[in-house]
Scaffold this active site. Sequence first.
Site, PDB file in Angstrom:
ATOM      1  CG  HIS A 154      -4.141  20.017   5.436  1.00  0.00           C
ATOM      2  ND1 HIS A 154      -5.449  20.277   5.788  1.00  0.00           N
ATOM      3  CD2 HIS A 154      -3.657  21.171   4.897  1.00  0.00           C
ATOM      4  CE1 HIS A 154      -5.745  21.521   5.469  1.00  0.00           C
ATOM      5  NE2 HIS A 154      -4.680  22.091   4.929  1.00  0.00           N
ATOM      6  CG  HIS A 178      12.544  -1.535   2.799  1.00  0.00           C
ATOM      7  ND1 HIS A 178      12.352  -2.736   3.434  1.00  0.00           N
ATOM      8  CD2 HIS A 178      12.125  -1.715   1.515  1.00  0.00           C
ATOM      9  CE1 HIS A 178      11.860  -3.610   2.579  1.00  0.00           C
ATOM     10  NE2 HIS A 178      11.702  -3.016   1.403  1.00  0.00           N
ATOM     11  CG  ASN A 210      -6.889  -0.603   2.526  1.00  0.00           C
ATOM     12  OD1 ASN A 210      -6.335   0.093   1.683  1.00  0.00           O
ATOM     13  ND2 ASN A 210      -6.224  -1.428   3.299  1.00  0.00           N
ATOM     14  CB  CYS A 262      -0.934   0.001   1.212  1.00  0.00           C
ATOM     15  SG  CYS A 262      -2.078  -1.406   1.245  1.00  0.00           S
ATOM     16  CG  HIS A 290      -2.592   3.209   3.858  1.00  0.00           C
ATOM     17  ND1 HIS A 290      -3.438   3.127   2.773  1.00  0.00           N
ATOM     18  CD2 HIS A 290      -2.429   1.931   4.302  1.00  0.00           C
ATOM     19  CE1 HIS A 290      -3.758   1.863   2.562  1.00  0.00           C
ATOM     20  NE2 HIS A 290      -3.162   1.118   3.475  1.00  0.00           N
TER      21      HIS A 290
END
Length: 495
Positions: A383, A298, A420, A218, A387
């Site tokens: 703002h 990562h 989602n 995602c 996700h």
Amino acid sequence: MAQNIGSNFFTVKDLKLGYHFLISHTPYLFIIPAISVLGCYNLSTITTLEDLNNHIILMLKSWPIIIIIFTALYLIRGHPRNVYLVDFACYKPDEADMMSKQQLLDIMSLTFDDEAVDLQKKVLEKSGYSDKTYVPEGIRRLPEKLMTFEESRKETEKVMFGAIDDLLAKTKVKAHEIGIVIVNIGLYNPTPSLSSMIVNHYKLRSNVLTYNISGMGCSAGLISIDLANRILQTQVISAYAMVVSTESIHCGYYLGKDKSKLVTNCLFRMGAAAILLSNCFSDSRRSKYKLMHVVRTHKGADERAFRSIYQEQDEDGNIGVSLSKSVMAVAGETLKSNITALGPLVLPMSEQLLYFGYLIARKIFKLKNMKPYIPDFKLAFEHFFIHAGGRAVLDEMEKNLQLTEWHMEPSRMTLFRFGNTSSSSLWYELAYSEAKGRIKKGDRAWQIGFGSGFKCHSVVWQALKTINPAMEKNPWTDEIHDFPVNIPLVMPLSV
């Protein structure tokens, strides 16, 4: 002995690096020494105070030439270009694709055993989804119609082309003007690629640069933005880059019995976003946002993080995506690393000093019981677009970043209305704030994406104009006045 002697000499790699440095810095290696020699010569000719005064006057008169020379050097060396977000579009599926949670559960009851249906029912009840999310035809017609590769292609083309058509209409950019196409999708990876499908459908020019990103979850939408940014900054000429973010819900639907894989059947919904970026300064006048920062993290080197979201076959050969129980903990650790890198780039000095003081207290004075200091990112951003991966994710983010209901509203309403939609969800959230008239010139927006691997990415934008909702057309336009809504913690369903 020979090995010791050899280690004292330059290797071929060292020579290559030296050559690269010499070529890259040629203007400075020749022009700056020449200016220095000329300056020393001029100084040596000065013998009286009058000569010195004349020399200073001459230097003051020649300053425009010096500025021109150094400006030319700067341009010769090259410099990163600003990257602008001209506009974006989010696909809104047809009403025929809309499916309530109860209708989806009815399909599940025809496909799975009672235990599997009960599990998915509980997930749907706590999902925070409305009954107006969208599901592709291939799933809506189960079990009468078998899931096929072509159904995945049909779904993907529908959402991608729908978003791109809207984008081209909004920006008035012709398809042949697009020089870079980047598509990201998690599970569906056909040949020819999705980027080639776009080239074929819109008849893009033959020298278009295309990239296809798959299997990165995602957060791949923000990876695509980063890739586009890197390419646009190095382009000699002005160019448009189009990023398309989507996911194939049909391709990821699991038909087995593994409980850890059944959850994903309840989470994902149809959606796609198309984003147009430009490195042309003249586009800044009509663009909505300027790209400020990209920070990528990562944690794939850690085995627990690597396997927290994992696609595999079950014992019966059915392919599905497993969600481990540690996924929330992994997400928290990855987020911490990401915002630690982002903080110095965006936080005011007052917050950075407070956090630095906290680190000194913990590391040097060993005050282990000291309450962790969480920087106030509300001082850096107006703002927050997080996700919409699930209700639990949003709850944790609200708590950890100490955000208000107003800040969380775009993410929660997107989860409720569209579900989602994977990597495109961040754009539905931004579209929500635009439709609400919340985006003002100078506002800073933080997009946060999570994905398998495990990854966390941040992208920071600055608004170049105040967005007038009356002039906007996006998936929220016709119904924005119905939001926000109160979302119950549990929405009971009956089988």
